[in-house]
Write a protein that holds these residues in place. Structure first.
Motif, PDB file in Angstrom:
ATOM      1  N   THR A  56      51.492 -82.503  38.266  1.00 19.81           N
ATOM      2  CA  THR A  56      51.941 -81.998  39.570  1.00 19.81           C
ATOM      3  C   THR A  56      50.994 -80.923  40.062  1.00 19.81           C
ATOM      4  OG1 THR A  56      54.256 -82.459  39.021  1.00 19.81           O
ATOM      5  CG2 THR A  56      53.842 -80.884  40.804  1.00 19.81           C
ATOM      6  N   ARG A  57      50.662 -79.986  39.186  1.00 15.62           N
ATOM      7  CA  ARG A  57      49.738 -78.911  39.563  1.00 15.62           C
ATOM      8  C   ARG A  57      48.384 -79.463  39.987  1.00 15.62           C
ATOM      9  NH1 ARG A  57      49.210 -73.996  41.570  1.00 15.62           N
ATOM     10  NH2 ARG A  57      50.913 -73.234  40.262  1.00 15.62           N
ATOM     11  N   ALA A  58      47.873 -80.433  39.272  1.00 17.69           N
ATOM     12  CA  ALA A  58      46.562 -80.996  39.613  1.00 17.69           C
ATOM     13  C   ALA A  58      46.594 -81.669  40.978  1.00 17.69           C
ATOM     14  CB  ALA A  58      46.134 -81.993  38.534  1.00 17.69           C
ATOM     15  N   ALA A  59      47.652 -82.426  41.268  1.00 18.99           N
ATOM     16  CA  ALA A  59      47.768 -83.106  42.554  1.00 18.99           C
ATOM     17  C   ALA A  59      47.878 -82.102  43.691  1.00 18.99           C
ATOM     18  CB  ALA A  59      48.979 -84.032  42.546  1.00 18.99           C
ATOM     19  N   VAL A  60      48.642 -81.054  43.469  1.00 22.43           N
ATOM     20  CA  VAL A  60      48.832 -80.030  44.501  1.00 22.43           C
ATOM     21  C   VAL A  60      47.530 -79.280  44.761  1.00 22.43           C
ATOM     22  CG1 VAL A  60      49.965 -77.828  44.948  1.00 22.43           C
ATOM     23  CG2 VAL A  60      51.290 -79.771  44.080  1.00 22.43           C
ATOM     24  N   ASP A  61      46.866 -78.858  43.703  1.00 24.08           N
ATOM     25  CA  ASP A  61      45.602 -78.134  43.869  1.00 24.08           C
ATOM     26  C   ASP A  61      44.566 -78.984  44.600  1.00 24.08           C
ATOM     27  OD1 ASP A  61      46.654 -75.941  42.590  1.00 24.08           O
ATOM     28  OD2 ASP A  61      45.650 -76.300  40.673  1.00 24.08           O
ATOM     29  N   ALA A  62      44.548 -80.267  44.301  1.00 26.48           N
ATOM     30  CA  ALA A  62      43.592 -81.161  44.965  1.00 26.48           C
ATOM     31  C   ALA A  62      43.905 -81.281  46.451  1.00 26.48           C
ATOM     32  CB  ALA A  62      43.636 -82.540  44.298  1.00 26.48           C
ATOM     33  N   ALA A  63      45.185 -81.357  46.797  1.00 21.80           N
ATOM     34  CA  ALA A  63      45.574 -81.454  48.206  1.00 21.80           C
ATOM     35  C   ALA A  63      45.223 -80.183  48.958  1.00 21.80           C
ATOM     36  CB  ALA A  63      47.074 -81.733  48.313  1.00 21.80           C
ATOM     37  N   VAL A  64      45.499 -79.050  48.349  1.00 21.93           N
ATOM     38  CA  VAL A  64      45.186 -77.759  48.971  1.00 21.93           C
ATOM     39  C   VAL A  64      43.688 -77.642  49.250  1.00 21.93           C
ATOM     40  CG1 VAL A  64      45.072 -75.275  48.484  1.00 21.93           C
ATOM     41  CG2 VAL A  64      47.199 -76.540  48.082  1.00 21.93           C
ATOM     42  N   LYS A  65      42.885 -78.060  48.297  1.00 19.64           N
ATOM     43  CA  LYS A  65      41.434 -78.011  48.471  1.00 19.64           C
ATOM     44  C   LYS A  65      40.983 -78.988  49.553  1.00 19.64           C
ATOM     45  CE  LYS A  65      37.083 -78.460  45.910  1.00 19.64           C
ATOM     46  NZ  LYS A  65      36.466 -78.730  44.581  1.00 19.64           N
ATOM     47  N   ALA A  66      41.534 -80.184  49.535  1.00 18.68           N
ATOM     48  CA  ALA A  66      41.109 -81.217  50.492  1.00 18.68           C
ATOM     49  C   ALA A  66      41.425 -80.836  51.931  1.00 18.68           C
ATOM     50  CB  ALA A  66      41.772 -82.548  50.148  1.00 18.68           C
ATOM     51  N   LEU A  67      42.569 -80.183  52.138  1.00 17.00           N
ATOM     52  CA  LEU A  67      42.995 -79.845  53.502  1.00 17.00           C
ATOM     53  C   LEU A  67      42.644 -78.420  53.906  1.00 17.00           C
ATOM     54  CD1 LEU A  67      46.481 -81.615  53.737  1.00 17.00           C
ATOM     55  CD2 LEU A  67      44.228 -82.472  54.375  1.00 17.00           C
ATOM     56  N   GLY A  68      42.016 -77.671  53.008  1.00 14.80           N
ATOM     57  CA  GLY A  68      41.580 -76.320  53.346  1.00 14.80           C
ATOM     58  C   GLY A  68      42.724 -75.348  53.577  1.00 14.80           C
ATOM     59  N   TRP A  69      43.812 -75.527  52.870  1.00 11.15           N
ATOM     60  CA  TRP A  69      44.986 -74.644  53.007  1.00 11.15           C
ATOM     61  C   TRP A  69      44.677 -73.299  52.357  1.00 11.15           C
ATOM     62  CZ3 TRP A  69      49.506 -74.587  55.575  1.00 11.15           C
ATOM     63  CH2 TRP A  69      50.554 -73.776  55.110  1.00 11.15           C
ATOM     64  N   THR A  70      44.787 -72.226  53.114  1.00 13.17           N
ATOM     65  CA  THR A  70      44.438 -70.896  52.597  1.00 13.17           C
ATOM     66  C   THR A  70      45.647 -69.994  52.413  1.00 13.17           C
ATOM     67  OG1 THR A  70      44.027 -70.106  54.846  1.00 13.17           O
ATOM     68  CG2 THR A  70      42.130 -70.980  53.618  1.00 13.17           C
ATOM     69  N   LYS A  71      46.820 -70.472  52.785  1.00 14.52           N
ATOM     70  CA  LYS A  71      48.044 -69.683  52.615  1.00 14.52           C
ATOM     71  C   LYS A  71      48.602 -69.923  51.214  1.00 14.52           C
ATOM     72  CE  LYS A  71      49.055 -70.324  57.546  1.00 14.52           C
ATOM     73  NZ  LYS A  71      48.704 -68.952  57.967  1.00 14.52           N
ATOM     74  N   PRO A  72      49.627 -69.170  50.819  1.00  9.74           N
ATOM     75  CA  PRO A  72      50.193 -69.380  49.474  1.00  9.74           C
ATOM     76  C   PRO A  72      50.818 -70.770  49.315  1.00  9.74           C
ATOM     77  CG  PRO A  72      50.883 -67.262  50.375  1.00  9.74           C
ATOM     78  CD  PRO A  72      50.236 -68.009  51.495  1.00  9.74           C
ATOM     79  N   TYR A  73      50.973 -71.182  48.084  1.00 14.51           N
ATOM     80  CA  TYR A  73      51.694 -72.405  47.722  1.00 14.51           C
ATOM     81  C   TYR A  73      52.108 -72.256  46.269  1.00 14.51           C
ATOM     82  CZ  TYR A  73      47.346 -73.895  45.410  1.00 14.51           C
ATOM     83  OH  TYR A  73      46.230 -73.959  44.600  1.00 14.51           O
ATOM     84  N   HIS A  74      53.127 -73.008  45.862  1.00 21.06           N
ATOM     85  CA  HIS A  74      53.671 -72.801  44.531  1.00 21.06           C
ATOM     86  C   HIS A  74      54.110 -74.117  43.890  1.00 21.06           C
ATOM     87  CE1 HIS A  74      53.723 -68.530  45.485  1.00 21.06           C
ATOM     88  NE2 HIS A  74      54.333 -68.837  46.607  1.00 21.06           N
ATOM     89  N   CYS A  75      54.171 -74.104  42.559  1.00 21.89           N
ATOM     90  CA  CYS A  75      54.709 -75.207  41.777  1.00 21.89           C
ATOM     91  C   CYS A  75      55.946 -74.712  41.031  1.00 21.89           C
ATOM     92  CB  CYS A  75      53.683 -75.738  40.782  1.00 21.89           C
ATOM     93  SG  CYS A  75      52.384 -76.725  41.546  1.00 21.89           S
ATOM     94  N   ASP A  76      57.061 -75.400  41.246  1.00 20.49           N
ATOM     95  CA  ASP A  76      58.360 -74.963  40.760  1.00 20.49           C
ATOM     96  C   ASP A  76      58.784 -75.738  39.520  1.00 20.49           C
ATOM     97  OD1 ASP A  76      61.020 -74.235  40.441  1.00 20.49           O
ATOM     98  OD2 ASP A  76      61.709 -75.116  42.322  1.00 20.49           O
ATOM     99  N   ALA A  77      59.101 -74.998  38.464  1.00 23.46           N
ATOM    100  CA  ALA A  77      59.745 -75.578  37.283  1.00 23.46           C
ATOM    101  C   ALA A  77      61.221 -75.688  37.624  1.00 23.46           C
ATOM    102  CB  ALA A  77      59.528 -74.694  36.062  1.00 23.46           C
TER     103      ALA A  77
END
Length: 426
Positions: A56-77
């Motif tokens: 999940t973390r890897a997919a999220v980090d890749a999306a953030v990088k691809a779309l240039g998202w600079t605001k916070p984001y989180h992964c929830d357990a």
């Protein structure tokens, strides 16, 4: 680490829609509101699918990088306990500590006595700022609430300290969840619970109480909307009081669990946020797995064929699929179409039955709920399902983004009119 005022929990069971989900938050930013995405996935879901939180973390980090998202984001357990938290320690930075199983189990009598003695300030008349009603906490109510909830809060403290020992103080966002229990907590109970949370030194930034009514998975809220709004307003007032009284984080806000598709209460949530100038964590915003199925069915061909097969398999195994979700679904078996009927449906017939558009005469909430809990069937399809997600990415992504933005973010955070499944963002 501080959770922003407005946030949405987005689930992505198969870790393929992070970009489409993030795109909804980008649309929100363009519309003038910052809504922070929190990707949530529970231990149960990981176990069923055979995935790991690191994926999940890897997919999220890749999306953030691809779309240039600079605001916070989180992964929830999501919905973790002391028994399940370990696998989430490295990849996650948001922890939903679930204490529902401990509610009603009494703490040691000495602990209850000490809590009651320590919190004499709670006794008597309580005036909550922002509401006209006044309340009174009697010694009997204080003791009864401590007996019901203190042990659960103490268990949350154990989980919090385990996370803190690994992540370090201030490096993650803790939430306490007590929504999956038998009855809604009153605002006075919530106030007493928050005093116990402060005693445990858990700097929670969100709390998920139980509201009255039913929050079934992926379908409309069932209950009195006016009563829900009253409860939410009183809970927000109780949180404000507790923050001032006990030094809890100033950004502490309510989390609405199983919040997806509860269209009738979204205007009430928006009004309460404006009334108290506070935020909400809407969890989950949009049932992404169902939007994947809708996209596959829209694509026709192999996608539609697989969607029909998943329904047939879910229908055949409906009892075992429904058991883990019995408290959050309400399926009438006689309202489920037979698989041989569904097998003859066109793409439009399948999508109109599944898409949550209540204006459509073909919409079927029984079919929708069964497929909601039927993701285990898709997981068993393995590469066949995942390959079709990738080959139909464009049409699926369109559905995912529009669902989260148009039907969740717009009415909750922008105060706009919720669009039906047949309308689309320009």
């Amino acid at each position: 680490m501080e959770l922003s005022k407005y946030s949405v929990g987005v689930g992505d069971r198969f870790a393929h829609q992070a970009k489409a989900q993030l795109q909804a938050c980008i649309l929100a930013a363009k519309a003038g509101v910052e809504v922070i995405p929190v990707w949530n996935k529970s231990n149960r879901e990981h176990t069923i699918i055979g995935s790991e939180p690191s994926q999940t973390r890897a997919a999220v980090d890749a999306a953030v990088k691809a779309l240039g998202w600079t605001k916070p984001y989180h992964c929830d357990a999501d919905h973790i306990t002391i028994a399940t938290v370990d696998r989430f320690l490295a990849p996650c930075d948001f922890y939903t500590i679930d204490v529902a199983d401990y509610i009603g189990k009494p703490a040691e009598q000495a602990s209850i006595d000490a809590f009651v003695s320590h919190h004499s300030e709670l006794l008597g008349k309580i005036k909550l700022e922002g509401v006209d009603e006044s309340f009174e906490i009697t010694p009997e109510l204080l003791r009864a609430t401590a007996a019901k909830f203190l042990f659960a809060v103490q268990e949350a403290g154990k989980v919090y300290r385990k996370i803190e020992s690994v992540k370090g103080a201030g490096n993650f966002i803790p939430e306490i969840s007590m929504d999956e229990t038998d009855a809604a907590q009153s605002p006075l109970e919530l106030l007493i619970i928050l005093a116990a949370v402060a005693d445990e030194k858990i700097p929670i930034q969100t709390i998920a109480p139980k509201f009255s009514g039913r929050f079934n998975k992926g379908v409309e809220y069932v209950g009195d909307v006016e009563q829900f709004e009253r409860e939410m307003a009183l809970d927000m007032a109780a949180i404000r009081h507790a923050v001032a009284q006990y030094g809890l984080p100033k950004n502490l806000k309510l989390s609405v669990h199983s919040g997806s598709d509860k269209f009738s209460i979204y205007p009430a949530i928006h009004r309460c946020m404006k009334r108290f100038d506070t935020g909400v964590h809407l969890k989950t915003a949009g049932t992404t797995w169902l939007e994947e199925l809708i996209g596959l069915a829209e694509a026709g061909g192999d996608g539609l064929a697989l969607a029909k097969q998943i329904y047939a398999d879910a229908y055949a195994h409906r009892e075992e699929l429904c058991v883990p979700y019995a408290t959050v679904i309400d399926i009438h078996p006689d309202g489920l179409p037979a698989p041989e009927v569904v097998n003859g449906w066109s793409s439009d017939e399948f999508t109109s039955a599944l898409r949550h558009d209540q204006s459509s005469p073909n919409y079927n909430p029984n079919l929708r709920q069964l497929l909601h809990v039927g993701f285990k069937i898709a997981a068993k399809k393995g590469s066949r399902y995942l390959d079709l997600l990738e080959s139909n990415e464009e049409i699926i992504a369109k559905n995912v983004t529009e669902n989260i933005f148009d039907r969740h973010i717009v009415p909750v955070f922008l105060g706009g009119k919720q669009k039906s499944g047949s309308e689309h963002t320009a």
